[in-house]
Design a protein around this motif. Structure first.
Motif, PDB file in Angstrom:
ATOM      1  N   ARG A 148      -7.936   5.874  -2.496  1.00  0.00           N
ATOM      2  CA  ARG A 148      -8.327   4.468  -2.390  1.00  0.00           C
ATOM      3  C   ARG A 148      -7.202   3.534  -2.835  1.00  0.00           C
ATOM      4  NH1 ARG A 148     -13.665   1.489  -5.082  1.00  0.00           N
ATOM      5  NH2 ARG A 148     -13.068  -0.622  -4.475  1.00  0.00           N
ATOM      6  N   GLU A 149      -6.703   3.731  -4.021  1.00  0.00           N
ATOM      7  CA  GLU A 149      -5.689   2.813  -4.550  1.00  0.00           C
ATOM      8  C   GLU A 149      -4.392   2.856  -3.754  1.00  0.00           C
ATOM      9  OE1 GLU A 149      -3.312   1.863  -8.728  1.00  0.00           O
ATOM     10  OE2 GLU A 149      -5.106   3.113  -8.748  1.00  0.00           O
ATOM     11  N   PRO A 150      -3.798   4.025  -3.517  1.00  0.00           N
ATOM     12  CA  PRO A 150      -2.515   4.044  -2.802  1.00  0.00           C
ATOM     13  C   PRO A 150      -2.610   3.562  -1.362  1.00  0.00           C
ATOM     14  CG  PRO A 150      -3.292   6.266  -3.188  1.00  0.00           C
ATOM     15  CD  PRO A 150      -4.162   5.377  -3.992  1.00  0.00           C
ATOM     16  N   LEU A 151      -3.693   3.925  -0.661  1.00  0.00           N
ATOM     17  CA  LEU A 151      -3.797   3.481   0.716  1.00  0.00           C
ATOM     18  C   LEU A 151      -4.171   2.005   0.815  1.00  0.00           C
ATOM     19  CD1 LEU A 151      -5.324   6.593   2.516  1.00  0.00           C
ATOM     20  CD2 LEU A 151      -2.963   5.762   2.544  1.00  0.00           C
ATOM     21  N   ASP A 152      -4.891   1.489  -0.172  1.00  0.00           N
ATOM     22  CA  ASP A 152      -5.124   0.046  -0.224  1.00  0.00           C
ATOM     23  C   ASP A 152      -3.806  -0.691  -0.464  1.00  0.00           C
ATOM     24  OD1 ASP A 152      -7.796   0.365   0.253  1.00  0.00           O
ATOM     25  OD2 ASP A 152      -8.465  -0.166  -1.769  1.00  0.00           O
ATOM     26  N   GLU A 153      -2.952  -0.126  -1.315  1.00  0.00           N
ATOM     27  CA  GLU A 153      -1.634  -0.723  -1.539  1.00  0.00           C
ATOM     28  C   GLU A 153      -0.809  -0.724  -0.254  1.00  0.00           C
ATOM     29  OE1 GLU A 153       0.341   1.268  -4.694  1.00  0.00           O
ATOM     30  OE2 GLU A 153      -1.048   0.594  -6.253  1.00  0.00           O
ATOM     31  N   PHE A 154      -0.893   0.361   0.483  1.00  0.00           N
ATOM     32  CA  PHE A 154      -0.184   0.441   1.769  1.00  0.00           C
ATOM     33  C   PHE A 154      -0.693  -0.630   2.726  1.00  0.00           C
ATOM     34  CE2 PHE A 154      -0.657   2.204   6.132  1.00  0.00           C
ATOM     35  CZ  PHE A 154       0.656   2.077   6.532  1.00  0.00           C
ATOM     36  N   ARG A 155      -2.005  -0.797   2.813  1.00  0.00           N
ATOM     37  CA  ARG A 155      -2.560  -1.811   3.716  1.00  0.00           C
ATOM     38  C   ARG A 155      -2.141  -3.217   3.288  1.00  0.00           C
ATOM     39  NH1 ARG A 155      -7.828  -2.781   4.510  1.00  0.00           N
ATOM     40  NH2 ARG A 155      -8.550  -1.839   2.572  1.00  0.00           N
ATOM     41  N   GLU A 156      -2.132  -3.446   1.989  1.00  0.00           N
ATOM     42  CA  GLU A 156      -1.721  -4.759   1.497  1.00  0.00           C
ATOM     43  C   GLU A 156      -0.252  -5.028   1.803  1.00  0.00           C
ATOM     44  OE1 GLU A 156      -1.601  -7.335  -2.689  1.00  0.00           O
ATOM     45  OE2 GLU A 156      -2.619  -5.397  -2.617  1.00  0.00           O
ATOM     46  N   ALA A 157       0.583  -4.004   1.628  1.00  0.00           N
ATOM     47  CA  ALA A 157       2.014  -4.165   1.863  1.00  0.00           C
ATOM     48  C   ALA A 157       2.329  -4.399   3.335  1.00  0.00           C
ATOM     49  CB  ALA A 157       2.764  -2.929   1.364  1.00  0.00           C
ATOM     50  N   TRP A 215       8.547  -7.909  12.931  1.00  0.00           N
ATOM     51  CA  TRP A 215       7.460  -7.390  12.105  1.00  0.00           C
ATOM     52  C   TRP A 215       7.193  -5.912  12.411  1.00  0.00           C
ATOM     53  CZ3 TRP A 215       5.350  -8.394   7.749  1.00  0.00           C
ATOM     54  CH2 TRP A 215       4.113  -7.853   7.410  1.00  0.00           C
ATOM     55  N   GLY A 216       7.203  -5.558  13.682  1.00  0.00           N
ATOM     56  CA  GLY A 216       6.970  -4.164  14.056  1.00  0.00           C
ATOM     57  C   GLY A 216       8.004  -3.227  13.476  1.00  0.00           C
ATOM     58  N   ARG A 217       9.255  -3.671  13.447  1.00  0.00           N
ATOM     59  CA  ARG A 217      10.309  -2.829  12.866  1.00  0.00           C
ATOM     60  C   ARG A 217      10.143  -2.704  11.356  1.00  0.00           C
ATOM     61  NH1 ARG A 217      13.326  -5.564  16.934  1.00  0.00           N
ATOM     62  NH2 ARG A 217      14.117  -7.144  15.501  1.00  0.00           N
ATOM     63  N   ARG A 218       9.645  -3.745  10.719  1.00  0.00           N
ATOM     64  CA  ARG A 218       9.458  -3.704   9.267  1.00  0.00           C
ATOM     65  C   ARG A 218       8.351  -2.733   8.864  1.00  0.00           C
ATOM     66  NH1 ARG A 218       8.820  -9.664   6.968  1.00  0.00           N
ATOM     67  NH2 ARG A 218       8.331  -8.417   5.117  1.00  0.00           N
ATOM     68  N   LEU A 219       7.425  -2.470   9.758  1.00  0.00           N
ATOM     69  CA  LEU A 219       6.288  -1.608   9.419  1.00  0.00           C
ATOM     70  C   LEU A 219       6.658  -0.126   9.321  1.00  0.00           C
ATOM     71  CD1 LEU A 219       3.647  -3.135  11.867  1.00  0.00           C
ATOM     72  CD2 LEU A 219       3.712  -3.444   9.375  1.00  0.00           C
ATOM     73  N   VAL A 220       7.716   0.261  10.003  1.00  0.00           N
ATOM     74  CA  VAL A 220       8.004   1.686  10.175  1.00  0.00           C
ATOM     75  C   VAL A 220       8.245   2.395   8.850  1.00  0.00           C
ATOM     76  CG1 VAL A 220       9.612   3.353  11.182  1.00  0.00           C
ATOM     77  CG2 VAL A 220       8.875   1.370  12.501  1.00  0.00           C
ATOM     78  N   GLY A 221       9.040   1.788   7.974  1.00  0.00           N
ATOM     79  CA  GLY A 221       9.404   2.468   6.729  1.00  0.00           C
ATOM     80  C   GLY A 221       8.199   2.826   5.878  1.00  0.00           C
ATOM     81  N   ASP A 222       7.317   1.855   5.623  1.00  0.00           N
ATOM     82  CA  ASP A 222       6.141   2.126   4.796  1.00  0.00           C
ATOM     83  C   ASP A 222       5.216   3.146   5.444  1.00  0.00           C
ATOM     84  OD1 ASP A 222       6.764   0.539   2.630  1.00  0.00           O
ATOM     85  OD2 ASP A 222       5.742  -1.226   3.403  1.00  0.00           O
ATOM     86  N   THR A 223       5.089   3.075   6.774  1.00  0.00           N
ATOM     87  CA  THR A 223       4.183   3.988   7.466  1.00  0.00           C
ATOM     88  C   THR A 223       4.707   5.417   7.438  1.00  0.00           C
ATOM     89  OG1 THR A 223       3.615   2.147   8.936  1.00  0.00           O
ATOM     90  CG2 THR A 223       2.853   4.324   9.575  1.00  0.00           C
ATOM     91  N   LEU A 224       5.992   5.580   7.670  1.00  0.00           N
ATOM     92  CA  LEU A 224       6.578   6.924   7.600  1.00  0.00           C
ATOM     93  C   LEU A 224       6.550   7.459   6.174  1.00  0.00           C
ATOM     94  CD1 LEU A 224       9.621   6.758  10.044  1.00  0.00           C
ATOM     95  CD2 LEU A 224       7.380   7.804  10.416  1.00  0.00           C
ATOM     96  N   LEU A 225       6.613   6.577   5.201  1.00  0.00           N
ATOM     97  CA  LEU A 225       6.523   7.009   3.808  1.00  0.00           C
ATOM     98  C   LEU A 225       5.154   7.631   3.530  1.00  0.00           C
ATOM     99  CD1 LEU A 225       7.868   7.151   1.041  1.00  0.00           C
ATOM    100  CD2 LEU A 225       7.016   4.847   0.576  1.00  0.00           C
ATOM    101  N   VAL A 226       4.112   7.028   4.074  1.00  0.00           N
ATOM    102  CA  VAL A 226       2.771   7.611   3.939  1.00  0.00           C
ATOM    103  C   VAL A 226       2.720   8.982   4.603  1.00  0.00           C
ATOM    104  CG1 VAL A 226       0.351   7.366   4.607  1.00  0.00           C
ATOM    105  CG2 VAL A 226       1.591   5.395   3.732  1.00  0.00           C
ATOM    106  N   ALA A 227       3.263   9.068   5.817  1.00  0.00           N
ATOM    107  CA  ALA A 227       3.229  10.341   6.543  1.00  0.00           C
ATOM    108  C   ALA A 227       4.051  11.415   5.825  1.00  0.00           C
ATOM    109  CB  ALA A 227       3.738  10.133   7.967  1.00  0.00           C
TER     110      ALA A 227
END
Length: 237
Positions: free
Chosen positions: A105-114, A186-198
């Motif tokens: 809950r906490e880490p994925l909420d942080e990801f969504r917020e970021a 904006w789309g390019r900025r999303l990649v880093g955080d998303t790949l970090l989750v993966a």
């Protein structure tokens, strides 16, 4: 921000059209030592879908046009159906959905917020791109988990109705070309955080070159699919 993820791990399959048995055997052998346990996998996947539903539900209130609200409601409903199907699967296996989702809950909420944009259009793009990339990722992990994984794959491959988001974004860019450059950035900025989750759900050893060799083809495929989503919107990845 996502140290919690380094304790968990998944598996993957390729985008090439091969027989299910051939692909499954190759991926299982390559990734079995990197995969998280099935309860971790299910808990993460279920909470991600719940997060997409929550984000889209909040967006509905921000958009004035009734047509846009209706389109977002379809995408939100699809995410909720996937979440509910994963919850049913968890219960069928004797698990407690709340218990399994709680650690994320906490880490994925942080990801969504970021990754939430200042404008509704940015957040719509966030959902389209991050959900697409992470759905692909969790879908590739499914081969590790036998029948449970096959059920998850069927759930994640169901219609997500996110084309409604694409239609709205294309309309915005047609009305005002400035949206194109803003959304591309904006789309390019999303990649880093998303790949970090993966990457974080894989039990990768930072100095293990063999681990990196095993996962590199999968992430290459994920990025290729991401680029196709960007290109479909007329955005440069």
């Amino acid at each position: 921000m996502f140290e919690w993820l380094t304790r968990r791990a998944p598996a993957s399959r390729t985008l090439r059209l091969r027989s299910r048995d051939e692909a499954g055997d190759a991926v299982r052998v390559a990734f079995e030592t990197l995969a998280p346990d099935v309860d971790t996998y299910l808990g993460q996947a279920a909470y991600l879908q719940l997060g997409y539903f929550e984000t889209l539900s909040h967006l509905i209130a921000e958009l004035p046009a009734l047509g846009d609200k209706e389109a977002l409601s379809r995408a939100a409903g699809a995410a909720l159906r996937k979440h509910q199907a994963l919850v049913v699967l968890i219960r069928e296996r004797g698990g407690d959905p709340t218990e399994l989702m709680f650690p994320f809950r906490e880490p994925l909420d942080e990801f969504r917020e970021a990754t939430q944009g200042v404008r509704p259009e940015e957040t719509m793009l966030t959902v389209h791109l991050t959900a697409g990339l992470l759905d692909d990722f969790y879908n590739r992990l499914a081969v590790t988990y036998g029948e449970a994984g096959r059920k998850v794959a069927r759930i994640l491959q169901a219609d997500d109705d996110r084309e409604a988001l694409v239609a709205i974004l294309l309309s915005r860019m047609a009305e005002d070309p400035q949206w194109q450059s803003l959304l591309a950035l904006w789309g390019r900025r999303l990649v880093g955080d998303t790949l970090l989750v993966a990457r974080g759900v894989l039990r990768l050893q930072s100095a293990d070159a063999d681990d990196e060799k095993r996962v590199d083809p999968m992430f290459t495929d994920l990025m290729a699919a991401h680029s196709r989503r960007m290109e479909a919107l007329g955005l440069a990845a």
